[in-house]
Design a protein around this motif. Structure first.
Motif, short mmCIF file in Angstrom:
data_model
loop_
_atom_site.label_atom_id
_atom_site.label_comp_id
_atom_site.label_asym_id
_atom_site.label_seq_id
_atom_site.Cartn_x
_atom_site.Cartn_y
_atom_site.Cartn_z
N ASN A 1 32.49 39.67 31.15
CA ASN A 1 33.00 38.48 31.83
C ASN A 1 34.22 38.77 32.71
O ASN A 1 34.65 37.90 33.47
N PHE A 2 34.78 39.98 32.59
CA PHE A 2 36.06 40.25 33.26
C PHE A 2 35.96 40.12 34.77
O PHE A 2 36.91 39.65 35.43
N GLU A 3 34.85 40.54 35.36
CA GLU A 3 34.73 40.44 36.82
C GLU A 3 34.78 38.99 37.27
O GLU A 3 35.48 38.65 38.24
N ALA A 4 34.05 38.12 36.59
CA ALA A 4 34.06 36.71 36.95
C ALA A 4 35.44 36.10 36.77
O ALA A 4 35.92 35.33 37.61
N VAL A 5 36.11 36.44 35.68
CA VAL A 5 37.46 35.93 35.43
C VAL A 5 38.42 36.42 36.50
O VAL A 5 39.30 35.69 36.97
N GLY A 6 38.24 37.67 36.94
CA GLY A 6 39.14 38.25 37.93
C GLY A 6 39.12 37.57 39.27
O GLY A 6 40.08 37.71 40.06
N HIS A 7 38.07 36.80 39.59
CA HIS A 7 38.04 36.07 40.84
C HIS A 7 39.16 35.03 40.90
O HIS A 7 39.60 34.64 41.99
N TYR A 8 39.60 34.55 39.75
CA TYR A 8 40.54 33.43 39.69
C TYR A 8 41.92 33.82 39.19
O TYR A 8 42.88 33.06 39.35
N PHE A 9 42.04 35.00 38.56
CA PHE A 9 43.31 35.41 37.97
C PHE A 9 43.69 36.79 38.50
O PHE A 9 43.13 37.80 38.10
N SER A 10 44.66 36.81 39.41
CA SER A 10 45.10 38.07 40.02
C SER A 10 46.02 38.86 39.10
O SER A 10 46.10 40.08 39.20
N ARG A 11 46.73 38.17 38.24
CA ARG A 11 47.65 38.82 37.30
C ARG A 11 47.20 38.47 35.89
O ARG A 11 47.30 37.33 35.46
N ILE B 1 51.16 24.56 47.45
CA ILE B 1 50.13 24.89 46.47
C ILE B 1 50.36 24.11 45.18
O ILE B 1 51.47 24.10 44.63
N ILE B 2 49.31 23.46 44.72
CA ILE B 2 49.25 22.91 43.37
C ILE B 2 48.27 23.80 42.61
O ILE B 2 47.12 23.97 43.01
N ALA B 3 48.74 24.41 41.53
CA ALA B 3 47.92 25.38 40.79
C ALA B 3 47.74 24.92 39.35
O ALA B 3 48.43 24.02 38.86
N GLU B 4 46.79 25.58 38.67
CA GLU B 4 46.54 25.35 37.24
C GLU B 4 46.31 23.87 36.94
O GLU B 4 46.85 23.30 35.98
N ASN B 5 45.53 23.21 37.82
CA ASN B 5 45.18 21.79 37.63
C ASN B 5 46.39 20.87 37.61
O ASN B 5 46.33 19.77 37.06
N GLY B 6 47.50 21.30 38.22
CA GLY B 6 48.66 20.43 38.31
C GLY B 6 49.82 20.80 37.42
O GLY B 6 50.82 20.09 37.39
N ALA B 7 49.73 21.91 36.70
CA ALA B 7 50.86 22.33 35.87
C ALA B 7 51.97 22.95 36.70
O ALA B 7 53.13 22.98 36.27
N GLY C 1 42.49 24.58 40.29
CA GLY C 1 42.66 25.02 38.91
C GLY C 1 43.00 26.49 38.82
O GLY C 1 43.28 26.99 37.73
N ARG C 2 43.01 27.19 39.94
CA ARG C 2 43.27 28.62 39.95
C ARG C 2 44.73 28.94 39.61
O ARG C 2 45.61 28.08 39.68
N GLN C 3 44.94 30.21 39.32
CA GLN C 3 46.27 30.75 39.04
C GLN C 3 47.13 30.71 40.31
O GLN C 3 46.65 30.96 41.41
N LEU C 4 48.41 30.41 40.15
CA LEU C 4 49.32 30.36 41.30
C LEU C 4 49.36 31.71 42.02
O LEU C 4 49.29 31.77 43.26
#
Length: 268
Positions: free
Chosen positions: A126-136, A67-73, A48-51
């Motif tokens: 919450n930004f630190e937790a969100v940053g684990h999954y979204f690099s951009r 890589i399949i990212a964003e739950n398949g999008a 489900g992570r960002q590409l």
């Protein structure tokens, strides 16, 4: 009796599956992947992570994985610059979900685009937790909504299964899925999008049959790729519904479950 095809592709979810409790990859993971490649067995990530997040993590290791990212999008062939599979939706489709999530104290909606994520700026904690999954990502108020096309909307909350789920679950409809994707995240996507649909496209592109893929997962956003006809393996720590669905089980992610299962299967 028809013999089970030899594995040609290993497919793993990331969090709760391939990564351990400290979000670390298995020891010697690059060597494992390269050793399998020498025998004609590929490795794909389905998350489900960002590409961009996934590409950066594996590029640091010198690995070009499918890589399949964003739950398949989105789906990307290893070494390619652009996805070969992309399914985006106008932001207005998610307007009610975003408005509802923003009314839940402590919830941070993330608008997940193909190359960037837009993060509600109401809860900086919450930004630190969100940053684990979204690099951009960019932090901005989500009123008004930016005129963008999205893979999904992901909502972070330290207890996503509590009041956040109670508020969002009733918004599900035939064309919109509300998915409890981990203890701290709820993902909302058009019903047509899932990891199984993207994996089917990847297998077709690779010239493989579903039965030639060994697929590991731990949460409900992995369901469709487990029911595609693959060798479906639920982690011991998986959601109870996924454990009941899958014919095969691996040790927990905190016990190096993916590698241990592949060794027992004779793949490693």
């Amino acid at each position: 009796m028809t013999a089970t095809p030899a594995p040609r592709l290993i497919v793993t979810d990331m969090d709760g599956t391939l990564l351990d409790g400290q979000r670390q990859l298995p020891a010697h993971f690059p060597a494992i992947v390269r050793g399998l490649a020498e025998r004609g067995i590929g490795w794909a990530i389905a998350s489900g992570r960002q590409l961009a997040n996934l590409q950066a993590q594996f590029a640091e290791l010198g690995l070009a994985l499918d890589i399949i990212a964003e739950n398949g999008a989105l789906a990307l062939l290893g070494g390619a610059c652009e996805p070969f599979f992309e399914d985006l939706t106008p932001v207005d489709f998610f307007a009610e979900v975003i408005a509802t999530a923003r009314c839940v104290p402590g919830a941070t909606p993330v608008l997940c685009g193909a190359t960037c994520a837009w993060v509600d700026d109401a809860y900086p904690a919450n930004f630190e937790a969100v940053g684990h999954y979204f690099s951009r990502s960019e932090h901005l108020p989500l009123d008004p909504l930016p005129p963008v096309r999205l893979c999904k909307v992901a909502i972070y909350h330290p207890d996503a299964g509590g009041v956040l789920w109670q508020r969002l679950a009733p918004l599900a409809r035939t064309d919109l899925r509300v998915i409890h994707s981990s203890p701290c995240w709820i993902d909302v996507q058009p019903a047509r999008i899932n990891k199984g649909r993207a994996l089917a496209a990847l297998l077709q592109r690779r010239g493989l049959q579903p039965a030639e893929a060994v697929v590991f997962g731990d949460y409900l956003n992995d369901t469709e790729m487990m029911t595609l006809g693959t060798h479906a393996v639920a982690m011991a720590n998986a959601h109870p519904e996924l454990l009941a669905l899958c014919p095969h089980h691996a040790p927990a992610n905190t016990e190096n479950g993916v590698v241990r299962y592949l060794r027992a299967l004779g793949v490693l």
